[in-house]
Write an enzyme that holds these catalytic residues in place. Structure first.
Site, PDB file in Angstrom:
ATOM      1  N   ARG A  57      47.634 -28.386  10.136  1.00 23.15           N
ATOM      2  CA  ARG A  57      47.564 -27.385  10.138  1.00 23.15           C
ATOM      3  C   ARG A  57      48.406 -26.431   8.816  1.00 23.15           C
ATOM      4  O   ARG A  57      47.778 -26.436   7.768  1.00 23.15           O
ATOM      5  CB  ARG A  57      46.498 -26.011  10.860  1.00 23.15           C
ATOM      6  CG  ARG A  57      45.907 -24.877  10.042  1.00 23.15           C
ATOM      7  CD  ARG A  57      44.997 -24.069  10.731  1.00 23.15           C
ATOM      8  NE  ARG A  57      45.813 -23.784  12.636  1.00 23.15           N
ATOM      9  CZ  ARG A  57      46.357 -23.505  13.143  1.00 23.15           C
ATOM     10  NH1 ARG A  57      47.613 -22.727  12.690  1.00 23.15           N
ATOM     11  NH2 ARG A  57      46.179 -23.905  14.324  1.00 23.15           N
ATOM     12  N   TYR A  65      32.082 -15.711 -11.400  1.00 23.37           N
ATOM     13  CA  TYR A  65      31.429 -16.992 -10.650  1.00 23.37           C
ATOM     14  C   TYR A  65      30.274 -16.179  -9.460  1.00 23.37           C
ATOM     15  O   TYR A  65      30.992 -15.549  -8.578  1.00 23.37           O
ATOM     16  CB  TYR A  65      31.968 -18.187 -10.049  1.00 23.37           C
ATOM     17  CG  TYR A  65      31.581 -18.830  -9.161  1.00 23.37           C
ATOM     18  CD1 TYR A  65      30.828 -20.048  -9.688  1.00 23.37           C
ATOM     19  CD2 TYR A  65      32.449 -19.360  -7.898  1.00 23.37           C
ATOM     20  CE1 TYR A  65      30.424 -21.083  -8.206  1.00 23.37           C
ATOM     21  CE2 TYR A  65      31.282 -20.316  -6.510  1.00 23.37           C
ATOM     22  CZ  TYR A  65      30.809 -21.033  -7.307  1.00 23.37           C
ATOM     23  OH  TYR A  65      30.603 -22.025  -6.868  1.00 23.37           O
ATOM     24  N   ASP A  93      40.856 -16.797 -12.182  1.00 21.53           N
ATOM     25  CA  ASP A  93      39.825 -17.681 -11.221  1.00 21.53           C
ATOM     26  C   ASP A  93      40.210 -18.927 -12.847  1.00 21.53           C
ATOM     27  O   ASP A  93      39.337 -18.791 -13.775  1.00 21.53           O
ATOM     28  CB  ASP A  93      38.800 -17.507 -10.344  1.00 21.53           C
ATOM     29  CG  ASP A  93      38.347 -19.069 -10.379  1.00 21.53           C
ATOM     30  OD1 ASP A  93      38.849 -19.764 -11.001  1.00 21.53           O
ATOM     31  OD2 ASP A  93      37.598 -18.721  -9.212  1.00 21.53           O
ATOM     32  N   LYS A 116      36.183 -28.934  -8.985  1.00 14.60           N
ATOM     33  CA  LYS A 116      35.775 -28.790 -10.883  1.00 14.60           C
ATOM     34  C   LYS A 116      36.798 -30.080 -11.447  1.00 14.60           C
ATOM     35  O   LYS A 116      36.309 -31.433 -11.297  1.00 14.60           O
ATOM     36  CB  LYS A 116      35.654 -27.908 -11.195  1.00 14.60           C
ATOM     37  CG  LYS A 116      34.731 -26.610 -10.324  1.00 14.60           C
ATOM     38  CD  LYS A 116      33.273 -27.035 -10.485  1.00 14.60           C
ATOM     39  CE  LYS A 116      32.782 -25.879  -9.408  1.00 14.60           C
ATOM     40  NZ  LYS A 116      33.307 -24.588  -8.981  1.00 14.60           N
TER      41      LYS A 116
HETATM   42  C1  LIG Z   1      33.076 -23.510  -7.914  1.00 20.93           C
HETATM   43  C2  LIG Z   1      33.491 -22.325  -8.332  1.00 20.93           C
HETATM   44  C3  LIG Z   1      34.437 -21.031  -7.195  1.00 20.93           C
HETATM   45  C4  LIG Z   1      34.120 -21.557  -5.810  1.00 20.93           C
HETATM   46  O1  LIG Z   1      34.845 -23.089  -5.264  1.00 20.93           O
HETATM   47  P1  LIG Z   1      34.109 -24.310  -4.581  1.00 20.93           P
HETATM   48  O2  LIG Z   1      35.088 -25.615  -4.061  1.00 20.93           O
HETATM   49  O3  LIG Z   1      32.486 -24.946  -4.664  1.00 20.93           O
HETATM   50  O4  LIG Z   1      34.159 -23.526  -2.915  1.00 20.93           O
HETATM   51  C5  LIG Z   1      35.283 -20.668  -7.974  1.00 20.93           C
HETATM   52  N1  LIG Z   1      35.294 -20.331  -8.568  1.00 20.93           N
HETATM   53  C6  LIG Z   1      35.116 -21.195  -9.963  1.00 20.93           C
HETATM   54  C7  LIG Z   1      35.073 -20.398 -11.194  1.00 20.93           C
HETATM   55  C8  LIG Z   1      33.961 -22.057  -9.660  1.00 20.93           C
HETATM   56  O5  LIG Z   1      33.629 -22.711 -10.844  1.00 20.93           O
END
Ligand SMILES: *Cc1c(COP(=O)(O)O)cnc(C)c1O
Length: 369
Positions: A51, A103, A176, A201
């Protein structure tokens, strides 16, 4: 920032990823182990329990830290796990200023989890200038949370301005950076303290994994706390996903190049289409949103005709995706608020993949017919 050495495209392939010292394997092995043998009690090689310590995860963490030009990266089981861990920096009863076009999952975590569990308060605003931030600030404000370009309206926020405001007021500044990726922008170099990613992504890039990352600008207390919490809370990225993330990162630069070039062609085509009312595009990258002249019902029918585009949530993969934010990714945002920020019934979002742009345009032609 030990591993940042070369141009971005070179670092994508090499940063944090030395050939395996024992065998020379050019790729970092997938270390599927939960624990590590010790020579004598508390005498070990720095690896104790997985972990806390995993070499495959470490390699990905070094790579993303180098690409974002931060000091340290931390990998999580999902973007949401990364976001949730960053929120644990805040004491109960804190206030966050967030961009209003967020998001959906982040909004849900703020409103439906942390409001209850830590008395979190969030003010969502259109971040246009310092005055807009000044109006939102409260005595208990501790953090500014932005996405740029925003989702799904792809508004671009002046990150330098936000970072300097945060510094002036002693707030933690978080971006983000999922949509732009470090290929297009590196918020830590503009003064942000923390970058968060959904690795799911563009960084992973192949729609075959879920992962998240946090990258810190500076060594120090906040960095140590995130490292501590990654292990204490335990929302870590597993070794196999860490390998996939590394494999994805290697082609980040070439993929972003192509996403960007194809998206520009599609934007030009959409702009002259008679059924398109408005196109949102930040000027770079693979994400496009547009408003079709369509009722909710029409929009549903249109999207059901997609053939090359896959009708699905998510973004950033090799395959092109199309979706309806109001009914899909942003359905968790209350209808009045969706309307207020401009998520219309005809709003469609596409993630332009790596297929031939001509095929994508032909498919959109059929979708909009
Ligand atoms: C998809 C996404 C998230 C969340 O990520 P996960 O991997 O699905 O938990 C957070 N911020 C943005 C801008 C996203 O597109």
């Amino acid at each position: 920032m030990a591993d940042k050495k070369y141009d971005f495209a070179t670092d994508c392939i090499h940063a944090g990823q030395e050939p395996d010292p024992i065998t020379g394997a050019v790729n970092v092995p997938i270390y599927m182990t939960s624990t590590y043998a010790q020579d004598a009690p508390a005498e070990h090689k720095g690896f104790v329990y997985a972990r806390g310590h995993n070499p495959t995860r470490y390699a990905f963490e070094r790579a993303i830290a180098a690409l974002e030009e931060g000091v340290n990266g931390y990998a999580f089981a999902s973007g949401m796990a990364a976001t949730a861990t960053v929120l644990e920096l805040l004491p109960a009863g804190s206030h966050i200023i967030a961009c209003d076009d967020l998001y959906g999952g982040t909004y849900r975590l703020f409103e439906r989890v942390r409001k209850q569990s830590m008395g979190l308060e969030v003010t969502y605003i259109d971040i246009i200038d310092k005055a807009s931030l000044e109006r939102a600030i409260k005595p208990n404000t501790k953090m500014i949370w932005v996405e740029s370009p925003t989702n799904p309206l792809l508004k671009v926020i002046d990150l330098k301005m936000v970072a300097s405001f945060a510094k002036e007021k002693g707030l933690i500044a978080v971006t983000d950076n999922t949509f732009a990726t470090p290929y297009f922008q590196r918020p830590l170099t503009l003064g942000f303290d923390i970058v968060v990613h959904s690795v799911t992504k563009y960084l992973g890039g192949h729609s075959d994994m879920i992962g998240g990352a946090v990258v810190m600008r500076e060594a120090g207390e906040m960095n140590d706390r995130i490292k501590f919490m990654q292990n204490a809370i335990g929302g870590i990225l597993g070794p196999f996903e860490s390998f996939l993330a590394l494999r994805g990162l290697k082609t980040l630069a070439v993929r972003m190049d192509r996403h960007d070039a194809s998206a520009k062609k599609i934007v030009a085509w959409l702009k002259q289409h008679k059924k398109v009312e408005k196109v949102y595009y930040p000027g770079y990258g693979g994400m496009i949103s547009f408003v079709a002249k369509a009722t909710l019902d029409d929009a549903k029918k249109m999207l059901s005709r997609a053939k090359v585009f896959t009708l699905a949530e998510s973004l950033g993969g090799v395959e092109s995706l199309i979706e309806h934010p109001g009914l899909m990714t942003h359905a968790s945002i209350p209808a009045e608020q969706r309307k207020a920020i401009g998520i219309d019934d005809g709003l469609i979002r596409v993630s332009v993949g790596l297929e031939a742009p001509e095929d994508l345009i032909a498919d959109l032609g059929n979708i909009l017919r």
